[in-house]
Design a protein around this motif. Structure first.
Motif, PDB file in Angstrom:
ATOM      1  N   ALA A 178     -35.741  37.136 -43.415  1.00 49.88           N
ATOM      2  CA  ALA A 178     -36.998  36.661 -42.836  1.00 49.88           C
ATOM      3  C   ALA A 178     -36.753  35.732 -41.658  1.00 49.88           C
ATOM      4  CB  ALA A 178     -37.826  35.941 -43.907  1.00 49.88           C
ATOM      5  N   VAL A 179     -35.719  34.894 -41.761  1.00 44.70           N
ATOM      6  CA  VAL A 179     -35.384  33.981 -40.665  1.00 44.70           C
ATOM      7  C   VAL A 179     -35.005  34.780 -39.418  1.00 44.70           C
ATOM      8  CG1 VAL A 179     -33.699  32.288 -39.868  1.00 44.70           C
ATOM      9  CG2 VAL A 179     -34.739  32.047 -42.119  1.00 44.70           C
ATOM     10  N   MET A 357     -24.762  38.217 -40.548  1.00 47.75           N
ATOM     11  CA  MET A 357     -25.880  39.014 -40.044  1.00 47.75           C
ATOM     12  C   MET A 357     -25.848  39.058 -38.517  1.00 47.75           C
ATOM     13  SD  MET A 357     -28.773  40.717 -40.588  1.00 47.75           S
ATOM     14  CE  MET A 357     -29.725  40.277 -42.042  1.00 47.75           C
ATOM     15  N   ALA A 358     -25.611  37.917 -37.900  1.00 47.54           N
ATOM     16  CA  ALA A 358     -25.552  37.880 -36.437  1.00 47.54           C
ATOM     17  C   ALA A 358     -24.364  38.670 -35.917  1.00 47.54           C
ATOM     18  CB  ALA A 358     -25.480  36.427 -35.956  1.00 47.54           C
ATOM     19  N   ASN A 376     -32.554  54.889 -30.210  1.00 49.12           N
ATOM     20  CA  ASN A 376     -32.923  53.824 -29.272  1.00 49.12           C
ATOM     21  C   ASN A 376     -33.297  52.526 -29.976  1.00 49.12           C
ATOM     22  OD1 ASN A 376     -32.516  55.282 -26.904  1.00 49.12           O
ATOM     23  ND2 ASN A 376     -34.531  56.227 -27.011  1.00 49.12           N
ATOM     24  N   TRP A 377     -33.918  52.639 -31.187  1.00 48.45           N
ATOM     25  CA  TRP A 377     -34.352  51.412 -31.847  1.00 48.45           C
ATOM     26  C   TRP A 377     -33.174  50.559 -32.324  1.00 48.45           C
ATOM     27  CZ3 TRP A 377     -32.452  51.134 -36.689  1.00 48.45           C
ATOM     28  CH2 TRP A 377     -32.283  52.298 -37.430  1.00 48.45           C
ATOM     29  N   ALA A 378     -31.950  51.107 -32.291  1.00 52.25           N
ATOM     30  CA  ALA A 378     -30.786  50.333 -32.719  1.00 52.25           C
ATOM     31  C   ALA A 378     -30.450  49.211 -31.747  1.00 52.25           C
ATOM     32  CB  ALA A 378     -29.571  51.248 -32.892  1.00 52.25           C
ATOM     33  N   PRO A 383     -35.544  45.918 -36.406  1.00 57.32           N
ATOM     34  CA  PRO A 383     -35.246  47.070 -37.264  1.00 57.32           C
ATOM     35  C   PRO A 383     -33.855  46.992 -37.894  1.00 57.32           C
ATOM     36  CG  PRO A 383     -36.244  47.799 -35.212  1.00 57.32           C
ATOM     37  CD  PRO A 383     -35.949  46.344 -35.049  1.00 57.32           C
ATOM     38  N   LEU A 384     -32.883  46.497 -37.119  1.00 60.64           N
ATOM     39  CA  LEU A 384     -31.538  46.360 -37.669  1.00 60.64           C
ATOM     40  C   LEU A 384     -31.507  45.318 -38.781  1.00 60.64           C
ATOM     41  CD1 LEU A 384     -29.240  46.504 -34.506  1.00 60.64           C
ATOM     42  CD2 LEU A 384     -29.587  48.262 -36.233  1.00 60.64           C
ATOM     43  N   VAL A 385     -32.253  44.229 -38.616  1.00 63.88           N
ATOM     44  CA  VAL A 385     -32.317  43.208 -39.668  1.00 63.88           C
ATOM     45  C   VAL A 385     -32.844  43.812 -40.965  1.00 63.88           C
ATOM     46  CG1 VAL A 385     -33.484  41.087 -40.396  1.00 63.88           C
ATOM     47  CG2 VAL A 385     -32.536  41.253 -38.095  1.00 63.88           C
ATOM     48  N   VAL A 386     -33.893  44.618 -40.867  1.00 64.35           N
ATOM     49  CA  VAL A 386     -34.461  45.255 -42.059  1.00 64.35           C
ATOM     50  C   VAL A 386     -33.432  46.186 -42.699  1.00 64.35           C
ATOM     51  CG1 VAL A 386     -36.227  46.857 -42.875  1.00 64.35           C
ATOM     52  CG2 VAL A 386     -36.839  45.066 -41.256  1.00 64.35           C
TER      53      VAL A 386
END
Length: 652
Positions: A178-179, A357-358, A376-378, A383-386
């Motif tokens: 969430a952060v 994560m980063a 493209n969404w990568a 989206p990557l966080v999800v």
């Protein structure tokens, strides 16, 4: 007549724009502690950036001593000394070399991607990305699980919430996700405080433990007696410790992070992007100081935990399982100090998950979209966080939030990355004909290869998880490469001096270009090509035509700069010569640049490619050539849907 009111922006559209923000950019500046800073951002002293590295590296003290005692038993201190020697004499020299050769935060993967070309190089990078994903994902899940262990064992934690390790770990991971969905700004200042407090508390625990060991020499005597009774002579002890130490490989984590944060290090006044000497010198100080500091903590913590804590307390469910130093903090220094230590450990473990994560957000957009191997969404963060959070949820459920069970998978990811770095610097030294360095790094590579193989045999979970990541990446890569087959892949089009002059000659005229496969390059080749095009009634006029030729470079590359060379061959044939990973993309890029410069729609003339269209299309995907004419036309159509504004494509 006034235009009607604008269509209202729906909540769904607002969410889509927020969720996919950044997907339209080619270069993604990922958020978080491992982000590459923008040029205008303030950089920091190496020791402050070391604290950023310490989120990953120093936080392993939360679980490493307990895992070492469980894996090696009474051998843990000796095996830890072997681990420290491998760290200081192996991993440290390797990553000092990586810092010198890859000073912009790309790490050893960038070195290998440069040293290994074509599809085999891409496959190696994909495999290493799978292991890197294992490393970072398990860092998140293991750190959150160990933070849960510290929460659950704290005496002030309500009894009603004890025993729900998986649920609490999932909550910590959800908060982390969430952060990042909201946006995680650089946290070097916070990292300095957290790491400083955490190391200070560990100094107190370690010094207190060493004093207790010194005050009770019988404890050390009992440990040594147990060690020699179980394993025989001191030489046998050393030999077995060398065999056992791969189980302690978690203590090697943090080196890849150390080179990933290099862009944050303040350089010298004379630094340039090509030669950031001050930044490299700061990175060397960072890596050396972190390795020496961690080595001291690893040895001393291993001694006090092995000697002072009963062996059964390390077992799953035991009070010291995954939290050996916290156990000593509570037992020897009281519940209040122990609670402060727990809070400090929980914070640094949580931030270690944030840095992991980063790291993923920095790594995936750096390689996969550039290789054409991700949608493209990568390139968008959220989206990557999800996706990464969902994977972390699954791993946590799979391992039941068990710290020890995840240790093997974590160690596998760490060891493969270090091994790849050692191999990369060995290849680099060999290419530079540095014979002594080549021999030294080859020996180090063999040590890490042995360590990795031993760890995989002993605990195959890491290979299974990495294999799943690798398989998923290869599948996504193939699908993405096919879906993106007709994209324009050039980042810029640049003409040399003769090419610029040929481009100027095109202004005010109808530009007609013949696509030619470069063969002999003699006058007969161009004369025959021109005659065939005219004889097939494709070209109405033999006058004022040019040729375009593409030489394939590395067909596995996806994006590249298009360099166009103008040449006058045999006194009369004007040629635009290009080197590109892909013929059709280069030709489409040339046509669009000519159209943009001249203001006229150019014409290009092809001959049909012989052979089966399906096999030719596969040749296009794999080798950048094949069905050139229809693919060039499709690329132009994808780029310009209006056929009245699109360059003309003729085929005969």
């Amino acid at each position: 007549m006034s235009p009607g009111p604008a269509a209202p922006i729906t909540a769904q559209r607002r969410f889509s724009e927020w969720f996919l923000r950044g997907a339209e950019r080619r270069v993604l500046p990922p958020p978080g502690p491992l982000a590459r800073p923008e040029p205008a951002e303030r950089q920091h002293s190496w020791w402050r950036v070391m604290c950023l590295t310490g989120l990953d590296y120093f936080s392993t003290l939360g679980y490493q001593p307990g895992i070492a005692a469980l894996a090696a038993g009474v051998l843990a201190p000796i095996a830890t000394i072997v681990l420290v020697l491998v760290t200081l004499l192996g991993a440290l020299p390797v990553y000092r070399r990586v810092a010198r050769e890859s000073p912009h935060g790309a790490g050893s993967l960038a070195m290998l991607s440069k040293l290994l070309s074509f599809w085999q190089g891409k496959l190696v990078v994909l495999v290493l990305l799978g292991f890197a994903a294992t490393d970072f994902i398990i860092t998140m899940t293991l750190s959150a699980a160990d933070a849960t262990a510290h929460i659950d064992e704290n005496p002030f934690w309500p009894d009603s919430l004890r025993g729900h390790d998986v649920l609490i770990t999932l909550v910590l991971l959800a908060v982390l996700g969430a952060v990042f969905l909201k946006g995680f700004s650089e946290a070097i200042g916070i990292a300095v405080v957290i790491v400083g407090v955490y190391l200070a508390l560990n100094v107190v625990v370690v010094v207190d433990g060493l004093i207790r060991v010194a005050d009770h020499p019988t404890l050390t005597g009992d440990w040594w007696s147990a060690l020699t009774t179980m394993h025989g002579s001191p030489l046998a002890v050393i030999g077995i410790a060398i065999i056992v130490f791969p189980r302690l490989a978690l203590g090697l984590s943090g080196f890849e992070t150390g080179v990933a944060v290099m862009p944050h290090i303040k350089g010298a006044p004379g630094d340039t992007e090509r030669r950031p000497v001050g930044r490299i010198r700061g990175a060397h100080k960072l890596l050396t100081t972190a390795a020496v500091t961690m080595s001291v903590f690893l040895i001393t913590s291993s001694i006090i935990t092995t000697v002072l804590i009963p062996a059964n307390a390390f077992n799953p469910g035991g009070a010291a399982n995954g939290r050996a130093l916290a156990f000593l903090a509570h037992e020897n220094l009281g519940s209040m100090f122990g609670t402060v230590y727990d809070l400090s450990t929980i914070f640094i473990l949580w931030f270690a998950g944030a840095s992991a994560m980063a790291g993923l957000l920095n790594l995936v957009p750096r390689y996969l979209p550039r290789f054409g191997m991700a949608p493209n969404w990568a390139t968008a963060v959220r989206p990557l966080v999800v996706v990464f959070t969902a994977i972390a949820f699954f791993i946590t459920w799979l391992f039941d939030a068990d710290v020890t069970a995840q240790g093997g998978a974590y160690a596998t990811g760490v060891l493969v990355l270090i091994t790849s770095a050692a191999i990369a610097v060995t290849l680099s030294s060999r290419r530079r004909r540095q014979h002594r360095q080549t021999l030294a790094f080859a020996v180090i590579s063999l040590v890490f290869i042995y360590t990795t193989i031993d760890n995989v045999i002993e605990r195959p979970d890491g290979v299974k998880i990495a294999g799943s990541f690798i398989g998923a990446m290869i599948l996504v890569s193939i699908v993405s490469r096919i879906r993106r087959a007709f994209e324009l892949r050039f980042t810029s089009v640049q003409f040399d001096e003769v090419g610029q002059q040929l481009l100027e000659d095109c202004k005010g005229t109808v530009v007609r270009i013949i696509a030619n496969h470069p063969d002999a390059g003699d006058a007969k080749e161009y004369r025959d090509k021109l005659r065939r095009i005219v004889d097939e009634d494709v070209l109405p006029d033999v006058h004022d035509v040019m040729f375009a030729e593409v030489t394939i470079s590395d067909p596995s590359e996806f994006e590249s700069d298009l360099q166009v060379r103008g040449e006058i061959r045999h006194g009369r044939y004007r040629v635009f010569a290009m080197t590109s990973p892909n013929v059709a993309t280069a030709l489409a890029g040339l046509l669009l640049e000519i159209q943009a410069t001249t203001g006229h729609r150019p014409h290009i003339y092809f001959e049909w490619t012989e052979g089966n269209p399906a096999s030719n299309f596969l040749r296009y995907l794999a080798f950048g050539q094949g069905e050139v004419a229809p693919v060039t036309r499709e690329i132009l159509r994808e780029h310009e849907p209006d056929r009245m504004k699109r360059p003309h494509v003729h085929v005969g």
